[in-house]
Design a protein around this motif. Structure first.
Motif, PDB file in Angstrom:
ATOM      1  N   LEU A 197      -1.748  11.048  -3.162  1.00 41.42           N
ATOM      2  CA  LEU A 197      -0.380  11.156  -3.668  1.00 41.42           C
ATOM      3  C   LEU A 197      -0.195  10.347  -4.947  1.00 41.42           C
ATOM      4  O   LEU A 197       0.510  10.760  -5.868  1.00 41.42           O
ATOM      5  CB  LEU A 197       0.619  10.689  -2.608  1.00 41.42           C
ATOM      6  CG  LEU A 197       0.816  11.576  -1.376  1.00 41.42           C
ATOM      7  CD1 LEU A 197       1.853  10.948  -0.452  1.00 41.42           C
ATOM      8  CD2 LEU A 197       1.232  12.983  -1.781  1.00 41.42           C
ATOM      9  N   PHE A 198      -0.832   9.192  -5.006  1.00 42.28           N
ATOM     10  CA  PHE A 198      -0.669   8.335  -6.182  1.00 42.28           C
ATOM     11  C   PHE A 198      -1.434   8.890  -7.379  1.00 42.28           C
ATOM     12  O   PHE A 198      -0.981   8.781  -8.518  1.00 42.28           O
ATOM     13  CB  PHE A 198      -1.151   6.925  -5.854  1.00 42.28           C
ATOM     14  CG  PHE A 198      -0.966   5.948  -6.985  1.00 42.28           C
ATOM     15  CD1 PHE A 198       0.294   5.487  -7.317  1.00 42.28           C
ATOM     16  CD2 PHE A 198      -2.050   5.502  -7.713  1.00 42.28           C
ATOM     17  CE1 PHE A 198       0.470   4.602  -8.369  1.00 42.28           C
ATOM     18  CE2 PHE A 198      -1.888   4.605  -8.760  1.00 42.28           C
ATOM     19  CZ  PHE A 198      -0.620   4.153  -9.091  1.00 42.28           C
ATOM     20  N   ALA A 199      -2.611   9.479  -7.121  1.00 42.76           N
ATOM     21  CA  ALA A 199      -3.459   9.914  -8.224  1.00 42.76           C
ATOM     22  C   ALA A 199      -3.135  11.316  -8.715  1.00 42.76           C
ATOM     23  O   ALA A 199      -3.438  11.648  -9.866  1.00 42.76           O
ATOM     24  CB  ALA A 199      -4.936   9.856  -7.796  1.00 42.76           C
ATOM     25  N   HIS A 245       0.820  -1.215   0.000  1.00 45.71           N
ATOM     26  CA  HIS A 245       0.000   0.000   0.000  1.00 45.71           C
ATOM     27  C   HIS A 245       0.855   1.265   0.000  1.00 45.71           C
ATOM     28  O   HIS A 245       0.450   2.285   0.566  1.00 45.71           O
ATOM     29  CB  HIS A 245      -0.962   0.033   1.188  1.00 45.71           C
ATOM     30  CG  HIS A 245      -1.647  -1.260   1.449  1.00 45.71           C
ATOM     31  ND1 HIS A 245      -2.302  -1.952   0.466  1.00 45.71           N
ATOM     32  CD2 HIS A 245      -1.773  -1.994   2.585  1.00 45.71           C
ATOM     33  CE1 HIS A 245      -2.809  -3.066   0.987  1.00 45.71           C
ATOM     34  NE2 HIS A 245      -2.486  -3.110   2.253  1.00 45.71           N
ATOM     35  N   GLY A 246       2.018   1.223  -0.620  1.00 45.07           N
ATOM     36  CA  GLY A 246       2.859   2.411  -0.716  1.00 45.07           C
ATOM     37  C   GLY A 246       2.786   3.009  -2.111  1.00 45.07           C
ATOM     38  O   GLY A 246       3.178   2.365  -3.086  1.00 45.07           O
ATOM     39  N   PRO A 247       2.274   4.231  -2.263  1.00 44.55           N
ATOM     40  CA  PRO A 247       2.176   4.824  -3.610  1.00 44.55           C
ATOM     41  C   PRO A 247       3.530   5.033  -4.258  1.00 44.55           C
ATOM     42  O   PRO A 247       3.652   4.923  -5.480  1.00 44.55           O
ATOM     43  CB  PRO A 247       1.453   6.152  -3.365  1.00 44.55           C
ATOM     44  CG  PRO A 247       1.611   6.433  -1.905  1.00 44.55           C
ATOM     45  CD  PRO A 247       1.710   5.103  -1.232  1.00 44.55           C
ATOM     46  N   GLY A 248       4.567   5.353  -3.456  1.00 43.94           N
ATOM     47  CA  GLY A 248       5.902   5.478  -4.034  1.00 43.94           C
ATOM     48  C   GLY A 248       6.386   4.158  -4.603  1.00 43.94           C
ATOM     49  O   GLY A 248       6.953   4.108  -5.704  1.00 43.94           O
ATOM     50  N   SER A 249       6.161   3.075  -3.859  1.00 44.72           N
ATOM     51  CA  SER A 249       6.518   1.748  -4.372  1.00 44.72           C
ATOM     52  C   SER A 249       5.714   1.424  -5.628  1.00 44.72           C
ATOM     53  O   SER A 249       6.231   0.808  -6.575  1.00 44.72           O
ATOM     54  CB  SER A 249       6.268   0.691  -3.299  1.00 44.72           C
ATOM     55  OG  SER A 249       7.191   0.796  -2.236  1.00 44.72           O
ATOM     56  N   ALA A 250       4.420   1.825  -5.638  1.00 48.08           N
ATOM     57  CA  ALA A 250       3.574   1.532  -6.800  1.00 48.08           C
ATOM     58  C   ALA A 250       4.106   2.230  -8.050  1.00 48.08           C
ATOM     59  O   ALA A 250       4.169   1.632  -9.134  1.00 48.08           O
ATOM     60  CB  ALA A 250       2.137   1.963  -6.506  1.00 48.08           C
ATOM     61  N   VAL A 264      11.870   9.685   1.827  1.00 46.87           N
ATOM     62  CA  VAL A 264      12.801   8.889   1.024  1.00 46.87           C
ATOM     63  C   VAL A 264      12.143   8.331  -0.232  1.00 46.87           C
ATOM     64  O   VAL A 264      12.775   8.244  -1.288  1.00 46.87           O
ATOM     65  CB  VAL A 264      13.379   7.742   1.883  1.00 46.87           C
ATOM     66  CG1 VAL A 264      14.260   6.829   1.050  1.00 46.87           C
ATOM     67  CG2 VAL A 264      14.182   8.317   3.037  1.00 46.87           C
ATOM     68  N   VAL A 265      10.855   7.956  -0.132  1.00 45.69           N
ATOM     69  CA  VAL A 265      10.205   7.249  -1.236  1.00 45.69           C
ATOM     70  C   VAL A 265       9.100   8.069  -1.879  1.00 45.69           C
ATOM     71  O   VAL A 265       9.096   8.299  -3.091  1.00 45.69           O
ATOM     72  CB  VAL A 265       9.643   5.892  -0.751  1.00 45.69           C
ATOM     73  CG1 VAL A 265       8.936   5.173  -1.892  1.00 45.69           C
ATOM     74  CG2 VAL A 265      10.765   5.041  -0.190  1.00 45.69           C
ATOM     75  N   GLU A 266       8.130   8.539  -1.061  1.00 42.72           N
ATOM     76  CA  GLU A 266       6.954   9.168  -1.638  1.00 42.72           C
ATOM     77  C   GLU A 266       7.267  10.505  -2.309  1.00 42.72           C
ATOM     78  O   GLU A 266       6.547  10.924  -3.219  1.00 42.72           O
ATOM     79  CB  GLU A 266       5.886   9.377  -0.557  1.00 42.72           C
ATOM     80  CG  GLU A 266       5.485   8.114   0.181  1.00 42.72           C
ATOM     81  CD  GLU A 266       5.027   7.016  -0.759  1.00 42.72           C
ATOM     82  OE1 GLU A 266       4.599   7.330  -1.884  1.00 42.72           O
ATOM     83  OE2 GLU A 266       5.112   5.839  -0.379  1.00 42.72           O
ATOM     84  N   HIS A 267       8.296  11.203  -1.836  1.00 37.87           N
ATOM     85  CA  HIS A 267       8.595  12.513  -2.378  1.00 37.87           C
ATOM     86  C   HIS A 267       9.655  12.493  -3.473  1.00 37.87           C
ATOM     87  O   HIS A 267      10.185  13.537  -3.840  1.00 37.87           O
ATOM     88  CB  HIS A 267       9.038  13.456  -1.257  1.00 37.87           C
ATOM     89  CG  HIS A 267       7.942  13.795  -0.319  1.00 37.87           C
ATOM     90  ND1 HIS A 267       8.151  14.327   0.941  1.00 37.87           N
ATOM     91  CD2 HIS A 267       6.598  13.658  -0.430  1.00 37.87           C
ATOM     92  CE1 HIS A 267       6.992  14.506   1.550  1.00 37.87           C
ATOM     93  NE2 HIS A 267       6.040  14.103   0.739  1.00 37.87           N
ATOM     94  N   ARG A 268       9.965  11.300  -3.950  1.00 40.41           N
ATOM     95  CA  ARG A 268      10.870  11.222  -5.094  1.00 40.41           C
ATOM     96  C   ARG A 268      10.132  11.762  -6.310  1.00 40.41           C
ATOM     97  O   ARG A 268       9.024  11.348  -6.613  1.00 40.41           O
ATOM     98  CB  ARG A 268      11.299   9.778  -5.347  1.00 40.41           C
ATOM     99  CG  ARG A 268      12.126   9.199  -4.216  1.00 40.41           C
ATOM    100  CD  ARG A 268      12.331   7.714  -4.386  1.00 40.41           C
ATOM    101  NE  ARG A 268      13.142   7.397  -5.572  1.00 40.41           N
ATOM    102  CZ  ARG A 268      12.669   6.785  -6.636  1.00 40.41           C
ATOM    103  NH1 ARG A 268      11.406   6.412  -6.684  1.00 40.41           N
ATOM    104  NH2 ARG A 268      13.449   6.521  -7.662  1.00 40.41           N
ATOM    105  N   GLY A 269      10.710  12.714  -7.006  1.00 38.27           N
ATOM    106  CA  GLY A 269      10.001  13.411  -8.081  1.00 38.27           C
ATOM    107  C   GLY A 269       9.553  12.471  -9.177  1.00 38.27           C
ATOM    108  O   GLY A 269      10.362  11.908  -9.911  1.00 38.27           O
ATOM    109  N   ALA A 270       8.242  12.338  -9.364  1.00 36.19           N
ATOM    110  CA  ALA A 270       7.727  11.474 -10.421  1.00 36.19           C
ATOM    111  C   ALA A 270       8.019  12.049 -11.807  1.00 36.19           C
ATOM    112  O   ALA A 270       8.165  11.328 -12.780  1.00 36.19           O
ATOM    113  CB  ALA A 270       6.221  11.288 -10.242  1.00 36.19           C
ATOM    114  N   ASP A 271       8.126  13.394 -11.895  1.00 38.02           N
ATOM    115  CA  ASP A 271       8.375  13.999 -13.201  1.00 38.02           C
ATOM    116  C   ASP A 271       9.788  13.747 -13.705  1.00 38.02           C
ATOM    117  O   ASP A 271      10.089  13.934 -14.876  1.00 38.02           O
ATOM    118  CB  ASP A 271       8.117  15.499 -13.132  1.00 38.02           C
ATOM    119  CG  ASP A 271       8.910  16.172 -12.015  1.00 38.02           C
ATOM    120  OD1 ASP A 271       9.431  15.439 -11.168  1.00 38.02           O
ATOM    121  OD2 ASP A 271       8.974  17.412 -12.024  1.00 38.02           O
TER     122      ASP A 271
END
Length: 818
Positions: free
Chosen positions: A297-299, A6-11, A170-177
């Motif tokens: 965060l994921f969406a 259930h981690g959006p960063g992992s997803a 560490v994970v969730e705030h890694r820039g998706a862009d």
């Protein structure tokens, strides 16, 4: 790919890695039995959050869930593979083994981070502990102390005191862009290295049962590699297991570890899940504290903080809180400033909560609780397609829910039913039948409108995922809701030996409209009632029967047989009450008073319901009350209560209540016995003392004459009685006592006219008689309110002047109102 469930960063990382790797087969942590239903995840009617449900065929209550949200790495991987035609296989230990072991000795964890029933403490990587016999508090505390939380250890090593905050940074705030500029495998390499170091130091982390699970994973991984090659297999599992899967272990050792495991036959299907059940506060060990926030965060495609603040503002505005666009702008700025001050790369949940509290909630936690419930956690309920396997009972319930337009919802919902309407009556029957089966989708509640009619019902509805398990358990009783409820009611009637439970079952059968079960219940009721001679048991069994008689008229059912049994029970209570009241101590008298109130209300209601068929039951009952009220051997608490019940029913002649009180408070009566009589007589409302000054003067005079040595024994009884009155009633009684006995004015003088009755006698502003002119002045206003005003008549009377001469004789109906 080691992930956090259930981690959006992992997803996001899984999605990027799969796109770069393009595997030939995907292995996902979960029970292999679910391979048969994994294709349903691609159906258009499948909407997460959902969960895989595995339960033993012969014992449906032995079950486990594997929840998945739209931001779960496993769900993202499954969806990616099904869209591209890549085979998906679950490769954890089969549920057939884990559920069998769970039923024997607490056994093996049925999954990697899911919540079996019953719930237990946390496990590595967010995993739950195995199902089994509930341990003691001490054993549970020691077990949890030994279990390792890898995220907590890594966060502490990095200097964080909160694992959630470390994971976000560490994970969730890694820039998706910037995903295209990064190595898609780097996050998994880092987690694998970290988990490898932890396992070198901590071994299994307090989870020895993981050894069997990881042995089975390695065997399935070897099979996939033989079939598709070393470079064609992708694995999604909890990060904690990655070092074990990469370890070199002989095949014979893994097979030996799995040899001889117990096994049961299981069934697997998809069921709806909720964000609330993903929440850590729900007791689900692999849960997350803020599923709504993680889903956002994921969406969110970009600017997650700005979009989140906009959603918060929309919720508050919908609840009539004054929030403007300037509040949103200021809240975003404050959240970003807090993140800078705290040394965080981006504003996280803690910063947004603090900013919302300060800017939008003005420092109050009350609206913040609403935001936490609706947005941070959320009440989303998933959906599964009709083609998902289900027990026949579940399919029948789904059909009924659609026909009655009663859709399950994850949040709380209040449902008002008018039983005079066919659809509402059918909804009521369904909810009552489900409650009888142990499926508590709806809970009866008090109406907010204050309606107490028998033709209205109020329910609190809330669908929980566990209800799917309860439905599977209830499937042993039948294939339809009606048939299953009927069979269970019959079985319960035969196996119940307590009279009150049988009468309660009879009421529930009537509410649920189970005509085929009611005869069996009635026979059991007659048998139990004939064998039980305890007045208390009979009195407790009477109210459900009487309520059932009343429900019969509204619901169109034949309750005549129940009325006959209720009348028989009432007669037995009436006959057995006098001997049961003799020789009781204080505790026994208090218990008997409760039975007396219960029986009195039930008998009065029964007499009203039966009408002409009452056959004098109420008169005979009141005769027993009169007998008890005047018998010295009856405890004072019971005698006083009998006198009060007779007074409320208008069965005491004028002055009779004062005579009984005078006898009870005479000098020859022990103070504690007199105080008990007062407690029984005055309980239930103090307006009696306000309107009857003679009774108030008797109590006041008796209390003033209680000897000093007995006063401290009497005071707690009286304080308990008067403490139940409303503050206004207590204040009025005190004022009346301060002004002196009836017939005396403020200074002790007799009132004009010599009258000595009425609550206002002796008070300033109250005369001895009515003033007809002042009383008639209200009639024009009454005519106006009732729509009976004459031409040109106003509240001030005809022509705008007071109509003081229009007395009650002018309008008979208004005269009665006056």
């Amino acid at each position: 790919m080691g992930v956090r469930h259930h981690g959006p960063g992992s997803a996001r990382a899984v999605r990027d890695a799969l796109a770069a790797y393009e595997p030939k087969v995907l292995l996902v942590e979960g029970p292999p039995e679910a391979d048969a239903v994994v294709a349903l995840a691609a159906e258009k009617d499948m909407r997460p959050p959902v969960a895989l449900l595995a339960h033993a065929v012969d014992e449906p209550g032995r079950a486990a869930f594997w929840p998945l949200a739209d931001f779960s790495p496993e769900w993202v991987a499954i969806s990616w593979a099904l869209e591209r035609g890549v085979p998906v296989r679950f490769f954890d230990l089969p549920a057939a083994h884990s559920l069998a072991a769970a039923g024997e000795d607490g056994g093996l964890d049925p999954d990697a981070g899911r919540r079996p029933l019953p719930e237990d403490g946390p496990a590595p990587d967010g995993e739950s502990a195995p199902e089994g016999a509930a341990p003691s508090e001490g054993e549970r505390g020691r077990a949890e102390a030994l279990r390792l939380d890898p995220l907590a250890v890594l966060a502490e090593t990095a200097g964080y005191d909160d694992p959630e905050r470390w994971w976000e940074d560490v994970v969730e705030h890694r820039g998706a862009d910037a995903a295209a500029d990064r190595d898609p495998y780097a996050p998994f390499d880092a987690l694998r290295e970290a988990m490898g170091a932890l396992r070198e130091v901590h071994g299994d982390g307090g989870h020895p049962r993981d050894a069997a699970r990881e042995a089975h994973m390695r065997l399935r991984l070897r099979e996939a590699r033989r079939e598709h090659g070393d470079d064609g297999v992708a694995v999604v599992c909890g990060a904690w297991h990655v070092p074990a899967l990469a370890a070199t272990v002989p095949v014979t050792a893994d097979r030996q570890l799995l040899k001889g495991l117990p096994k049961v036959k299981v069934e697997v299907t998809w069921v709806p899940w909720t964000h609330r059940r993903l929440g850590r506060h729900s007791g689900y060990g692999a849960g997350i504290a803020s599923p709504g926030w993680y889903g956002h965060l994921f969406a969110a495609p970009d600017r997650p903080v700005e979009r989140w603040m906009t959603r918060v503002a929309g919720l508050l505005r919908a609840e009539d809180h004054g929030v403007s666009p300037s509040h949103v702008i200021e809240a975003v700025r404050m959240a970003e400033t807090l993140a800078t001050v705290r040394g965080r790369p981006l504003a996280g949940l803690a910063e947004t909560v603090d900013a919302v509290r300060s800017v939008m909630c003005e420092g109050s936690d009350v609206p913040l609780a609403l935001i936490h419930d609706r947005l941070i956690v959320g009440d989303d309920l998933g959906e599964v397609p009709d083609g998902a396997p289900a027990v026949p009972l579940q399919r029948d319930l789904t059909r009924l829910q659609r026909s009655l337009r009663l859709k399950p919802e994850g949040g709380d919902r209040e449902l008002e039913l008018d039983l005079r309407k066919d659809t509402d009556a059918a909804r009521s029957r369904l909810l009552h039948r489900l409650r009888l089966l142990g499926v508590h989708w709806g809970t009866p509640a008090r109406s907010r409108t204050g309606s107490t009619g028998t033709f209205r019902e109020t329910w609190e509805l809330r669908w929980e995922p566990e209800l799917s398990v309860r439905l599977a358990e209830a499937g042993m009783w039948g294939t339809t809701v009606l048939g299953a409820a009927t069979a269970k009611a019959r079985t319960d009637a035969v196996g119940t030996t307590v009279l009150a439970e049988v009468t309660d079952l009879a009421e529930r059968c009537l509410l649920a409209d189970l005509p085929d079960a009611l005869p069996v219940v009635m026979r059991a009721l007659t048998d139990r009632a004939a064998l039980d001679s305890d007045v208390g048991h009979l009195a407790q069994a009477l109210p459900p029967l009487v309520r059932s008689v009343r429900y019969g008229d509204v619901r169109g059912t034949d309750a005549e047989a129940l009325a006959e049994v209720a009348a028989g029970l009432a007669e037995r209570v009436r006959v057995g009450l006098p001997p049961a009241c003799a020789g009781l101590d204080a505790d026994g008298a208090a218990e008997m008073r409760g039975h007396l109130d219960t029986a009195h209300q039930a008998i009065a209601l029964l007499a009203q319901s039966r009408g002409e068929a009452d056959d004098g039951l109420l008169d005979r009952w009141q005769g027993v009350l009169r007998k008890l009220a005047s018998r010295d051997r009856t405890p004072g608490l019971v005698r006083g209560r009998c006198a009060r019940l007779l007074l409320d029913d208008g069965r005491l002649a004028d002055g009779e209540a004062a005579r009984l009180m005078g006898l009870a408070l005479s000098p020859g009566t022990a103070p504690d016995e007199a105080a008990a009589w007062i407690e029984g007589f005055l309980a239930g409302g103090g307006m009696l003392l306000v309107h009857d000054r003679r009774l108030l003067d008797l109590v006041d005079g008796w209390l003033a004459g209680v000897p000093a040595e007995a006063f401290t024994d009497v005071l707690p009884l009286l304080r308990r009685t008067f403490a139940a009155y409303e503050s206004g009633v207590r204040r009025t009684v005190g004022e009346l006592v301060r002004r002196g006995p009836a017939g005396e004015g403020p200074a002790g003088a007799a009132p004009p006219g010599g009258a000595a009755d009425g609550p206002g006698v002796g008070m300033p502003g109250f005369g001895p008689d009515l003033d007809p002119a002042r009383a008639d002045a209200v009639l024009p206003t009454l005519r106006l309110l009732l729509g009976r005003a004459g031409p040109g008549e106003t509240a001030a009377g005809p022509g705008g002047t007071e109509d003081a001469g229009a007395g009650p004789g002018t309008d008979p109906e208004l005269g009665r109102v006056s």
